[in-house]
Design a protein around this motif. Structure first.
Motif, PDB file in Angstrom:
ATOM      1  N   LEU A 195       0.804  -1.222   0.000  1.00 49.56           N
ATOM      2  CA  LEU A 195       0.000   0.000   0.000  1.00 49.56           C
ATOM      3  C   LEU A 195       0.838   1.274   0.000  1.00 49.56           C
ATOM      4  O   LEU A 195       0.375   2.321  -0.459  1.00 49.56           O
ATOM      5  N   GLY A 196       2.055   1.204   0.537  1.00 50.55           N
ATOM      6  CA  GLY A 196       2.895   2.392   0.615  1.00 50.55           C
ATOM      7  C   GLY A 196       3.271   2.729   2.042  1.00 50.55           C
ATOM      8  O   GLY A 196       3.004   1.972   2.974  1.00 50.55           O
ATOM      9  N   ALA A 197       3.907   3.891   2.220  1.00 50.23           N
ATOM     10  CA  ALA A 197       4.430   4.299   3.526  1.00 50.23           C
ATOM     11  C   ALA A 197       3.309   4.466   4.546  1.00 50.23           C
ATOM     12  O   ALA A 197       2.340   5.193   4.322  1.00 50.23           O
ATOM     13  N   LEU A 198       3.450   3.790   5.685  1.00 46.22           N
ATOM     14  CA  LEU A 198       2.437   3.843   6.735  1.00 46.22           C
ATOM     15  C   LEU A 198       2.512   5.171   7.479  1.00 46.22           C
ATOM     16  O   LEU A 198       3.575   5.563   7.961  1.00 46.22           O
ATOM     17  N   THR A 199       1.362   5.854   7.598  1.00 46.26           N
ATOM     18  CA  THR A 199       1.329   7.139   8.294  1.00 46.26           C
ATOM     19  C   THR A 199       0.237   7.233   9.359  1.00 46.26           C
ATOM     20  O   THR A 199       0.279   8.118  10.211  1.00 46.26           O
ATOM     21  N   LEU A 200      -0.748   6.331   9.309  1.00 47.04           N
ATOM     22  CA  LEU A 200      -1.865   6.378  10.254  1.00 47.04           C
ATOM     23  C   LEU A 200      -2.111   5.007  10.849  1.00 47.04           C
ATOM     24  O   LEU A 200      -1.953   3.991  10.169  1.00 47.04           O
ATOM     25  N   ALA A 201      -2.530   4.974  12.122  1.00 46.25           N
ATOM     26  CA  ALA A 201      -2.842   3.691  12.760  1.00 46.25           C
ATOM     27  C   ALA A 201      -3.937   3.867  13.798  1.00 46.25           C
ATOM     28  O   ALA A 201      -3.951   4.855  14.544  1.00 46.25           O
ATOM     29  N   LEU A 257      -6.688  11.611  13.911  1.00 43.68           N
ATOM     30  CA  LEU A 257      -5.698  11.187  12.916  1.00 43.68           C
ATOM     31  C   LEU A 257      -5.336  12.303  11.938  1.00 43.68           C
ATOM     32  O   LEU A 257      -4.236  12.305  11.383  1.00 43.68           O
ATOM     33  N   SER A 258      -6.250  13.230  11.726  1.00 43.34           N
ATOM     34  CA  SER A 258      -6.122  14.189  10.634  1.00 43.34           C
ATOM     35  C   SER A 258      -5.344  15.430  11.035  1.00 43.34           C
ATOM     36  O   SER A 258      -5.008  15.649  12.206  1.00 43.34           O
ATOM     37  N   ASN A 259      -5.128  16.293  10.043  1.00 41.93           N
ATOM     38  CA  ASN A 259      -4.466  17.574  10.292  1.00 41.93           C
ATOM     39  C   ASN A 259      -5.318  18.511  11.134  1.00 41.93           C
ATOM     40  O   ASN A 259      -4.811  19.513  11.648  1.00 41.93           O
ATOM     41  N   ALA A 260      -6.594  18.202  11.296  1.00 41.95           N
ATOM     42  CA  ALA A 260      -7.438  19.002  12.183  1.00 41.95           C
ATOM     43  C   ALA A 260      -6.935  18.931  13.623  1.00 41.95           C
ATOM     44  O   ALA A 260      -7.207  19.823  14.430  1.00 41.95           O
ATOM     45  N   ALA A 261      -6.200  17.871  13.947  1.00 40.05           N
ATOM     46  CA  ALA A 261      -5.664  17.683  15.300  1.00 40.05           C
ATOM     47  C   ALA A 261      -4.138  17.778  15.313  1.00 40.05           C
ATOM     48  O   ALA A 261      -3.473  17.127  16.112  1.00 40.05           O
ATOM     49  N   SER A 262      -3.597  18.613  14.428  1.00 38.31           N
ATOM     50  CA  SER A 262      -2.143  18.682  14.276  1.00 38.31           C
ATOM     51  C   SER A 262      -1.406  19.126  15.536  1.00 38.31           C
ATOM     52  O   SER A 262      -0.209  18.873  15.675  1.00 38.31           O
ATOM     53  N   PHE A 263      -2.107  19.799  16.462  1.00 36.89           N
ATOM     54  CA  PHE A 263      -1.484  20.251  17.708  1.00 36.89           C
ATOM     55  C   PHE A 263      -2.021  19.469  18.907  1.00 36.89           C
ATOM     56  O   PHE A 263      -1.961  19.922  20.046  1.00 36.89           O
ATOM     57  N   VAL A 264      -2.552  18.274  18.636  1.00 37.83           N
ATOM     58  CA  VAL A 264      -3.158  17.452  19.684  1.00 37.83           C
ATOM     59  C   VAL A 264      -2.373  16.157  19.833  1.00 37.83           C
ATOM     60  O   VAL A 264      -2.302  15.355  18.895  1.00 37.83           O
TER      61      VAL A 264
END
Length: 262
Positions: A92-98, A241-248
């Motif tokens: 699938l490619g580089a893993l970024t979310l779990a 997981l998303s950029n909406a929580a980039s400071f969380v």
């Protein structure tokens, strides 16, 4: 305002991301896996189930136009998880979310509980989450960062009335604090780690016919007077997981219908 050009809806867009969801064959894990695909991610589905649960999840993901792979793996096995991550990245490619949702629940009075029952639950619910995070983070550190969400429980914050499940409560409290600890270990290397603590949720385990009286009590004890649906755990997962929580990072998000307020 620092950036009025910010596109708020795109903050929740997971397009181009590769995710893994453990416990993806049923319940909360299954619904989150489908939700991540609906938001644009390709999703690796991991479970030790031998029924058609993973195939059902994959079928729903196919309908979104995203890719998925099914992996039969045991979260208590370090080598199994390592092999799973290697396969995910190869296919699938580089893993970024779990999302680590694999877990079990059972009950027994503490004075009667056998060591095997205690240890099996702790191995899956706590050790399994640690080993999953470890394997996922090794890939994410190599890939420049990522986001991990572990599914805990309000039982890691409070003691459920009428339920003799000291081992389960302890395992979920451990998931919450371990996740905070991992968040701080990786905070300066681009990995965010958070937890979701659902309240009583209408999963297949909680909606069996023999659970009808217990379910009624769950609903009566919850301020919203009902259990959550599995759909209601998707939004919190996508947010974290998303950029909406980039400071969380290092946060335990209670999704409990107000239960812990009383």
């Amino acid at each position: 305002m620092s950036d009025i050009t910010l596109n708020a809806p795109k903050l929740f867009d997971l397009s181009g991301q590769v995710a893994v969801v453990t416990g993806a064959g049923s319940g909360i894990g299954q619904r989150i896996a489908i939700g991540l695909a609906q938001c644009g991610a390709d999703v690796a589905l991991l479970d030790r189930r031998t029924d058609d649960g993973l195939a059902n999840t994959a079928h729903h993901i196919q309908a979104t136009g995203r890719r998925s792979i099914q992996i039969a793996a045991d979260v208590t096995s370090k080598s199994s998880l390592g092999d799973a991550v290697a396969r995910i990245e190869a296919e699938l490619g580089a893993l970024t979310l779990a999302v680590n949702a694999a877990g079990i629940a059972n009950a027994n009075p503490a004075e009667e509980m056998e060591e095997e029952q205690y240890q099996t639950l702790m191995d899956i619910n706590l050790k399994g989450v640690f080993l999953s995070c470890q394997a996922e983070a090794r890939a994410m550190l190599k890939n420049g960062g990522g986001s991990i969400v572990n599914i805990a429980s309000m039982s890691g914050v409070i003691v459920n009335r009428g339920l003799s499940q000291a081992h389960y409560n302890a395992s979920k409290a451990g998931v919450i604090h371990m996740s905070k600890s991992l968040a701080m270990e990786w905070v300066d290397r681009g990995i965010r780690v958070n937890t979701i603590s659902p309240g009583y949720t209408a999963t297949p385990m909680n909606t069996r016919p023999e659970m009808i009286d217990q379910t009624r009590l769950f609903e009566e004890q919850t301020p919203m007077q009902r259990m959550a649906t599995v759909d209601e755990i998707v939004g919190p997962a996508v947010f974290l997981l998303s950029n909406a929580a980039s400071f969380v990072t290092g946060v335990d998000l209670l999704v409990d219908g107000g239960f812990c307020c009383w």
